[in-house]
Design an enzyme around this catalytic site. Sequence first.
Site, PDB file in Angstrom:
ATOM      1  N   HIS A 140     -23.793   6.537  47.767  1.00 46.69           N
ATOM      2  CA  HIS A 140     -22.643   7.349  48.148  1.00 46.69           C
ATOM      3  C   HIS A 140     -22.959   8.099  49.424  1.00 46.69           C
ATOM      4  CE1 HIS A 140     -19.422  10.360  47.906  1.00 46.69           C
ATOM      5  NE2 HIS A 140     -18.816   9.529  47.099  1.00 46.69           N
TER       6      HIS A 140
ATOM      7  N   ASP B  29     -17.245   4.578  41.706  1.00 48.28           N
ATOM      8  CA  ASP B  29     -16.416   3.392  41.895  1.00 48.28           C
ATOM      9  C   ASP B  29     -16.908   2.224  41.042  1.00 48.28           C
ATOM     10  OD1 ASP B  29     -14.721   4.499  43.980  1.00 48.28           O
ATOM     11  OD2 ASP B  29     -16.504   4.461  45.232  1.00 48.28           O
TER      12      ASP B  29
ATOM     13  N   HIS C 137     -13.102   3.632  51.108  1.00 49.32           N
ATOM     14  CA  HIS C 137     -12.689   4.884  50.460  1.00 49.32           C
ATOM     15  C   HIS C 137     -12.149   4.547  49.072  1.00 49.32           C
ATOM     16  CE1 HIS C 137     -11.484   8.893  49.838  1.00 49.32           C
ATOM     17  NE2 HIS C 137     -10.452   8.994  50.658  1.00 49.32           N
TER      18      HIS C 137
END
Length: 432
Positions: free
Chosen positions: A308, A366, A267
Amino acid sequence: MTDKYYLKQEDASDNGIELTVRKPIQGPPAIDVTKLYRDQGLFTYDPGFMSTASCESNITYIDGEAGILEYRGYPIEQLAAEADYVEVAYLLLYGELPNSTQLQEFDEIITHHTMLNENLKDFFGGFHYDAHPMAIMVGVVGSLSAFYHDSLDINNPRHREISAHRLIAKMPTIAAASYKHNVSEPIIYPSNDLSYCANLLQMMFATPCESYQPHPIAVQAMNLLFILHADHEQNASTSTVRLAGSSQANPFACIAAGIASLWGPAHGGANEAVLNMLTEIGDVSNIDHYIDKAKDKKDSFRLMGFGHRVYKNFDPRANILREMSKKVLEELADSNNPTFELALRLEEIALKDDYFLERKLYPNVDFYSGIIYRALNIPNNMFTVMFAIARTVGWVSHWMEMMSDPKQRIGRPRQVYMGPSRRDFIPLKNRS
C-alpha cells in the site's frame, strides 16, 4: 520542536527564508509555504503530493508506519467491531457519535431519501446495454443537480446538509440500478424496512417475480466493508472532490468527479484488478511461475492487492477483513471454487515469503475485499461501485468541511515548466 524553519539559497540573507510550522494534533508537522511564491518567487516541487498537506482536516487520521487508521479519533478496529455503517456515516459528517435519538432520526432521513425521481430512471436506458456500471454512476450522479434545485446553494449550511443526505441515501439505489441495467433486469425500488446494506443487496438481487432475502452474513460483511472504505484521508478521489468543490461546483458534480477518479485501477479499481489477476493466474499450479514473474523487475506483471502506498506496515483494514473473508467463505462460498483456493494460497505465500516480508508487501484491503465481493456473487465490474457507495460519506464530509473553511480558496497547483523557451511563430510556407 522549533516553530520555524529556514530555507537557504545563494542570494538569501544569512538567516535564510523564514518558514513557519503548523503543528497537528497527530502526525508530522507541516512547513507552511503559502507565502513562498509571493515573497520569494519560489515554488515547491512534489510530484504526487507525497510530502504536501493540501488542507487542514478534522476527519481522518492515518499513520502509515504504525498501521493506524482513525475516524474522528476513533480507531477503525473499534468501529469495525461495534458500529453500524449509518452510525459511522453520522460520525464522519458531524464529528461525534450519535446518541440513540440522533441515530434514529438520521437513519430515518437516509432511509426516506433512497428513492430516485422517476424521470431519472430514463437516464439508465440511455446507456449501452454493456456499459460499465462506473460509467453509469458518473453520469447519473452528475445529473442529480438537474433534479434537486432546492438545495444547491453551496453557501447555505442547511442546503449542504440536505445534499449530503441525498447523496448518501441515493448512492445505493443508483448503484443497484446501474447493475440491473448491465444485466438487463428491471430496476428494483428500495425498501424502507431494510437496513442500508440489506437494502442494497435486495435492490441488486431481487426481481419483480421473485423476492430476495439477504443472508445475515452477507449484510454483516457489506456493513464491515462499507465502514472500512468510508474514508481514507486525502486520497486521489477525495482530493478530486475537494479540488472540484474549491471552484464552488455543486455537490453532485463534485461527487461525480470523485467517482471518476475512484474508477482508476490504481485507486478504487484495485479490488477488481485483484480478481482479474487471479483469473490470469488461473490455477494453483501456476502460482510459482507468477510469483517469479512478480519478483522479476524486467517483467511487467505485478501482484495486485499487495502492499500500500500509505501503509508501510500491515493495512489495518486488511487485518479486519482477513477474518471476515474466512467467515464469508465458510458460510456462503463454494469451498471448491478455484479462485478462492488461489487467493488463499497467494495470501499464505505473501505472509511467509522473505521477498514480500522484506518489502512489506502484505495483502491489503483490496485483496480481501475482492474475495468477499466475489463470494457475495457481486460481479467484478461492480467492485468499484461498492467502493463508491461506501466512500460517498467520506467525500461529502470533506466537501462540507472544505465549504465551511474560511481559508478555502480555489485549488490551483503550480508547475515546473520544462518546455521550449520563447520562440516566434513560423508561417506554414516557411516550415521545412
